[in-house]
Design a protein around this motif. Structure first.
Motif, mmCIF file in Angstrom:
data_model
loop_
_atom_site.group_PDB
_atom_site.id
_atom_site.type_symbol
_atom_site.label_atom_id
_atom_site.label_comp_id
_atom_site.label_asym_id
_atom_site.label_seq_id
_atom_site.Cartn_x
_atom_site.Cartn_y
_atom_site.Cartn_z
ATOM 1 N N SER A 37 0.847 -1.202 0.000
ATOM 2 C CA SER A 37 0.000 0.000 0.000
ATOM 3 C C SER A 37 0.872 1.237 0.000
ATOM 4 O O SER A 37 0.756 2.085 0.866
ATOM 5 N N ILE A 38 1.747 1.320 -0.981
ATOM 6 C CA ILE A 38 2.577 2.523 -1.086
ATOM 7 C C ILE A 38 1.721 3.640 -1.651
ATOM 8 O O ILE A 38 1.068 3.467 -2.671
ATOM 9 N N PRO A 102 6.293 12.111 6.048
ATOM 10 C CA PRO A 102 6.608 11.368 7.268
ATOM 11 C C PRO A 102 7.415 10.104 6.933
ATOM 12 O O PRO A 102 7.282 9.544 5.856
ATOM 13 N N GLU A 103 8.227 9.676 7.854
ATOM 14 C CA GLU A 103 8.935 8.408 7.710
ATOM 15 C C GLU A 103 7.951 7.256 7.892
ATOM 16 O O GLU A 103 6.984 7.419 8.634
ATOM 17 N N PRO A 104 8.159 6.100 7.301
ATOM 18 C CA PRO A 104 9.202 5.794 6.332
ATOM 19 C C PRO A 104 8.871 6.359 4.962
ATOM 20 O O PRO A 104 7.736 6.285 4.535
ATOM 21 N N LYS A 105 9.885 6.926 4.331
ATOM 22 C CA LYS A 105 9.639 7.538 3.027
ATOM 23 C C LYS A 105 10.675 7.063 2.025
ATOM 24 O O LYS A 105 11.804 6.736 2.395
ATOM 25 N N TYR A 106 10.248 7.019 0.795
ATOM 26 C CA TYR A 106 11.114 6.517 -0.271
ATOM 27 C C TYR A 106 11.122 7.518 -1.414
ATOM 28 O O TYR A 106 10.159 8.255 -1.614
ATOM 29 N N VAL A 107 12.215 7.521 -2.160
ATOM 30 C CA VAL A 107 12.330 8.412 -3.309
ATOM 31 C C VAL A 107 12.702 7.588 -4.531
ATOM 32 O O VAL A 107 13.626 6.776 -4.477
ATOM 33 N N GLU A 168 16.882 -2.290 11.993
ATOM 34 C CA GLU A 168 17.827 -1.345 11.391
ATOM 35 C C GLU A 168 17.171 -0.140 10.736
ATOM 36 O O GLU A 168 17.866 0.754 10.259
ATOM 37 N N ALA A 169 15.849 -0.152 10.688
ATOM 38 C CA ALA A 169 15.180 0.947 9.981
ATOM 39 C C ALA A 169 15.510 2.273 10.646
ATOM 40 O O ALA A 169 15.474 2.398 11.868
ATOM 41 N N ARG A 170 15.812 3.283 9.812
ATOM 42 C CA ARG A 170 16.303 4.531 10.396
ATOM 43 C C ARG A 170 15.198 5.285 11.132
ATOM 44 O O ARG A 170 15.457 6.068 12.032
ATOM 45 N N ASP A 175 17.562 8.938 17.383
ATOM 46 C CA ASP A 175 17.645 10.273 16.793
ATOM 47 C C ASP A 175 17.083 10.198 15.379
ATOM 48 O O ASP A 175 17.777 9.860 14.444
ATOM 49 N N VAL A 176 15.799 10.472 15.249
ATOM 50 C CA VAL A 176 15.129 10.262 13.968
ATOM 51 C C VAL A 176 15.491 11.323 12.956
ATOM 52 O O VAL A 176 16.067 12.372 13.282
ATOM 53 N N SER A 177 15.036 11.012 11.775
ATOM 54 C CA SER A 177 15.407 11.669 10.522
ATOM 55 C C SER A 177 15.824 13.113 10.658
ATOM 56 O O SER A 177 15.098 13.963 11.161
ATOM 57 N N GLU A 178 16.994 13.352 10.133
ATOM 58 C CA GLU A 178 17.507 14.709 10.194
ATOM 59 C C GLU A 178 16.931 15.487 9.006
ATOM 60 O O GLU A 178 16.750 14.951 7.913
ATOM 61 N N VAL A 179 16.568 16.729 9.252
ATOM 62 C CA VAL A 179 15.928 17.541 8.219
ATOM 63 C C VAL A 179 16.990 18.042 7.248
ATOM 64 O O VAL A 179 18.051 18.513 7.661
ATOM 65 N N ILE A 180 16.699 17.917 5.968
ATOM 66 C CA ILE A 180 17.656 18.373 4.968
ATOM 67 C C ILE A 180 17.513 19.879 4.801
ATOM 68 O O ILE A 180 16.415 20.371 4.570
ATOM 69 N N PRO A 181 18.591 20.626 4.939
ATOM 70 C CA PRO A 181 18.470 22.084 4.809
ATOM 71 C C PRO A 181 18.007 22.475 3.408
ATOM 72 O O PRO A 181 18.478 21.916 2.412
ATOM 73 N N VAL A 182 17.093 23.396 3.345
ATOM 74 C CA VAL A 182 16.527 23.808 2.058
ATOM 75 C C VAL A 182 17.533 24.687 1.320
ATOM 76 O O VAL A 182 18.035 25.661 1.882
ATOM 77 N N PRO A 183 17.840 24.356 0.066
ATOM 78 C CA PRO A 183 18.791 25.180 -0.685
ATOM 79 C C PRO A 183 18.275 26.604 -0.880
ATOM 80 O O PRO A 183 17.074 26.854 -0.869
ATOM 81 N N VAL A 184 19.208 27.521 -1.032
ATOM 82 C CA VAL A 184 18.882 28.940 -1.137
ATOM 83 C C VAL A 184 19.205 29.408 -2.544
ATOM 84 O O VAL A 184 20.209 29.011 -3.132
ATOM 85 N N LEU A 185 18.331 30.263 -3.097
ATOM 86 C CA LEU A 185 18.573 30.805 -4.427
ATOM 87 C C LEU A 185 19.441 32.047 -4.319
ATOM 88 O O LEU A 185 18.982 33.117 -3.939
#
Lengths: 221, 580
Positions: A37-38, A102-107, A168-170, A175-185
């Motif tokens: 059920s992805i 939300p976790e778990p997430k896949y790309v 092993e699931a992250r 210390d759960v998922s670290e937020v990825i810093p949003v790139p700046v224009l």
């Protein structure tokens, strides 16, 4: 999934209840229900999005794999299908969407552009691969990938999920998922993690232009 | 305007001596106009000569000669060839008077030329960057501007051909990705624009709203770039008073893939597969326009069979595009995915034909200069015949029966998003958008190309200019396309499909050409400048979605915010083409 796949080998089930009872592990049942059920995010970038719609439509129909519930909101989605060329102007939004899932997430990087820039790689506004910014689980080649190829990529993702374990699931780590810093224009796209490198580079650049100008070798094109 | 007799064949150089002269460079056409007299000449061209339709505005960077040139293509909506005007301006202080007061359709095209080439249009109401963001360093289409992955000015790169020592360009970049920063730049000191200039231009409109005496508040609402109803990564920002739209600004560039810069590095033929990815729902039509432009420069004609194959493929493309447009319009109206599934079912059958002839479902890359790439494989002719004569007419009638008189569709669409004929022409709208407003302008008839003058078909036209008429006109056009297809498939001659030998490197003489076709979404034009080298000097795409979106604000103003989705859906934009 048939009972045989769900059953944990090594446990004998009496034949009279074989079709009613399954003995399995937490990992297996958990992964089985997740992979069946992805919910992909309803998010199209470019040409590949059209093939994604075709895959969702009746001829190819990824509802067969439990993926027909496409959510427009990242907060309800498990899977980010990066379907098309990622541009520098768009990448802050994509990172933000990824952070909101939300976790778990896949790309899944669908197509040549999302995987590595594709035919537009040399373009000044094109990010050569979304994996420069967010982690990718499955890459699907093609320009655009046919619906069959997309289905194959999604099945590959299901296999990946099958092999994960809770231990092993992250997303179950402390210390759960670290937020990825949003790139700046800026004058060009800037990753906040690279500010130091950018500063060094630009100082070095001004030093070389000055020395070139002193030597009279600067070569305006 | 129409009461006056329209002057034909005026020599502008005689009418405005000193100010206008003929463009006498070899392979060029039209007039060179002085910047200070440009508005006066444009007014004369519009009011006295009847060139009421400004098709394309773009710029060219003539680098070693050190000037920029702003190029305009004017047409008459009654039909006929183009009038080309050019204004030259020095490179270091490029200023040209803006045409927006005379032709509002120039608004976004001028912003694009400012963004990519750095031509400042004086008198433009809202001259901001449009495809790149505010703060981006430089104007990328200038010839001396180099992208971070720059290797050489023109392909094939010496590193790849003929020896073929391939390396990864990432390895040469200190960041290992596609970025570059100016010298003496400190990222911590950087203050990003964060759309401040966009909101400032909306605030300007806010203060000009008429005061009705009631105290009301306005709200600014953002929609997109991640929104299922924007057909991709389009974003609109609306200024609302209650639920009513008072102003609307489209924001684009989220899929700006640098088509033109890459196109100028490529050889002429290398651009063909890139055109597929402009309007990715109708790649065959994109091929068509580009092939026409370059064939005009080369002075060649495809053989008879190739002409017929081109028309067949272009009309199949139109049908599949309109099916998709109708399906997604209904999605936007809330008929979630059921009509879409009907539309996609037929589209898949058309894609099967494309896959058979071109090898790919969507990115066909089927046209070549002077012909097409492959002949029909076995069995495809019969498939096309069955589709055009049997299946499609029946299925279109079925869709029509289900949708056209549906109560909800009529209630949501009738009288919503009206665009008058005058506005449509002024905003340079084209394609179904223009014809739904009562202007029977179809390039296949008005300025025929290829072999369209041989077929019997009607130019579909509707007169209300609302969302419902834009839906209906697509139905009409599908029916007309089926008529053309039936004739073309019936008459398809035998013979060669390519004039001369197919070749990788074509020789294109120096000069300029503007090739345009009636693409499913409107007028698709390619402006190509060659200097005799293997790569085009300038390669510009006049994309119908991009120009049509100029009229969005006029259509949306005064409507409710919920209708903005339907109005956007009825224009039928594709982001690959809008942002290029």
């Amino acid at each position: 999934m048939t009972n045989d796949e769900l059953n944990q080998p090594g446990y004998e089930i009496p034949p009279e209840i074989k079709n009613q009872v399954a003995i399995t592990t937490i990992d297996r049942i958990y992964n089985w229900s997740r992979r069946s059920s992805i919910w992909p995010m309803m998010f199209g970038l470019a040409c590949c999005a059209i093939e994604m719609i075709c895959t969702a439509a009746s001829r190819f129909d990824f509802a067969r794999f439990g993926m027909e519930v496409m959510r427009p909101s990242p907060r309800q989605a498990d899977l980010l299908l990066v379907s098309g060329t990622v541009t520098k102007k768009m990448v802050p939004q994509i990172v933000r969407l990824y952070n909101q899932m939300p976790e778990p997430k896949y790309v899944v990087a669908m197509g040549a552009c999302a995987s590595g820039g594709g035919p537009f790689k040399e373009g000044y506004n094109v990010v050569s691969g979304i994996d420069n910014y967010i982690p990718v689980d499955v890459y699907i080649p093609g320009c655009p990938p046919t619906p069959q190829a997309l289905l194959h990529g999604l099945i590959t993702l299901q296999k990946k999920i099958d092999n994960q374990t809770l231990r092993e699931a992250r997303w179950y780590k402390k210390d759960v998922s670290e937020v990825i810093p949003v790139p700046v224009l800026g004058p060009d796209i800037m990753d906040p993690r690279e500010y130091e490198l950018i500063r060094q580079y630009s100082q070095q650049k001004s030093a070389t232009t000055v020395s070139e100008a002193l030597e009279g070798e600067s070569n305006p094109v | 305007m129409m009461e006056q007799a329209i002057l034909t064949d005026v020599d502008l150089a005689e009418k405005f001596p000193q100010k206008v002269k003929r463009d006498e460079r070899k392979g060029y056409e039209g007039y060179l106009v002085d910047a200070d007299a440009f508005l006066q000449v444009a007014q004369f061209v519009r009011d006295e000569m009847g060139y009421d339709y400004l098709s394309s505005v773009t710029g060219v960077d003539y680098f070693p000669e050190n000037y920029l040139e702003s190029v305009y293509h004017f047409y008459r909506t009654t039909g006929g060839p183009a009038l080309v005007l050019k204004v030259q301006t020095p490179r270091d202080n490029a200023v040209v008077p803006s045409l927006v007061p005379l032709y509002p359709g120039a608004e976004f095209q001028e912003r694009e030329a400012w963004d990519l080439l750095g031509i400042r249009y004086e008198g433009h109401p809202d001259l901001r960057r449009i495809l790149m963001w505010e703060g981006f360093a430089g104007h990328p289409l200038r010839k001396d501007w180099r992208e971070p992955y720059y290797e050489e000015d023109g392909k094939p790169f010496k590193s790849r051909w003929p020896d073929g020592h391939v390396y990864r360009i990432e390895d040469k970049n200190p960041f290992h990705k596609n970025v570059d920063y100016p010298a003496d730049f400190d990222p911590d000191q950087w203050a990003p624009d964060n759309d401040a200039s966009l909101y400032a231009s909306l605030k300007k409109i806010q203060s000009s709203l008429s005061d009705s005496g009631l105290k009301t508040d306005t709200v600014i609402v953002n929609m997109g770039p991640q929104h299922p109803s924007t057909h991709g990564v389009f974003r609109m920002v609306v200024l609302l008073e209650g639920e009513t739209i008072r102003a609307l600004k489209p924001v684009m560039g989220y899929l700006h893939r640098n088509h033109e810069k890459i196109g100028e590095r490529n050889t002429f033929l290398m651009n063909m597969p890139f055109t597929d990815r402009l309007d990715y729902l109708s790649s065959m039509s994109n091929n068509f326009g580009y092939a026409l432009a370059v064939e005009k420069l080369m002075g060649i004609q495809p053989p008879e069979r190739a002409e017929y194959l081109r028309v067949i493929m272009a009309e199949f493309t139109r049908i599949s595009n309109h099916l998709f447009a109708i399906g997604s319009l209904l999605n936007d109206l809330g008929a979630y995915f059921t009509p879409m599934l009907y539309a996609i079912e037929e589209r898949e059958l058309i894609l099967d034909i494309f896959e058979a002839v071109a090898g790919s479902r969507m990115m066909c890359n089927y046209f070549r200069f002077g012909g097409v790439a492959r002949d029909l494989p076995e069995g495809v002719y019969e498939k096309m015949r069955d589709l055009a004569y049997e299946r499609l007419p029946r299925r279109i009638d079925e869709l029509d029966l289900y949708l056209t008189n549906n109560e909800i569709i009529r209630a949501r669409c009738e009288g919503v998003g009206v665009l008058t004929a005058e506005d449509a022409i002024a905003f340079s709208a084209s394609g179904p958008l223009l014809r739904a407003s009562g202007v029977p302008y179809d390039i296949r008839r008005a300025d025929p190309y290829s072999i369209y003058d041989r077929f019997e078909f009607d130019v579909a036209v509707r007169y209300h200019g609302d969302v419902y008429d834009r839906y209906l006109i697509r139905m009409d056009e599908i029916r007309q396309s089926i008529r053309i297809l039936q004739q073309a498939i019936r008459d398809l001659p035998e013979g060669p499909i390519q004039s001369g030998k197919p070749q990788y490197q074509v020789r294109v003489p120096a000069g300029e050409a503007y090739g345009r076709v009636e693409a499913p979404k409107g007028e698709l034009g390619y402006y190509v400048v060659s200097n005799g080298k293997p790569n085009p000097w300038r390669y510009h795409v006049r994309a119908p979605s991009f120009v049509n979106i100029t009229a969005l604000e006029t259509m949306a103003k005064g409507n409710k915010v919920a209708d903005s989705v339907a109005i956007l859906g009825s224009i039928d934009i594709v982001l690959g083409e809008l942002d290029r």
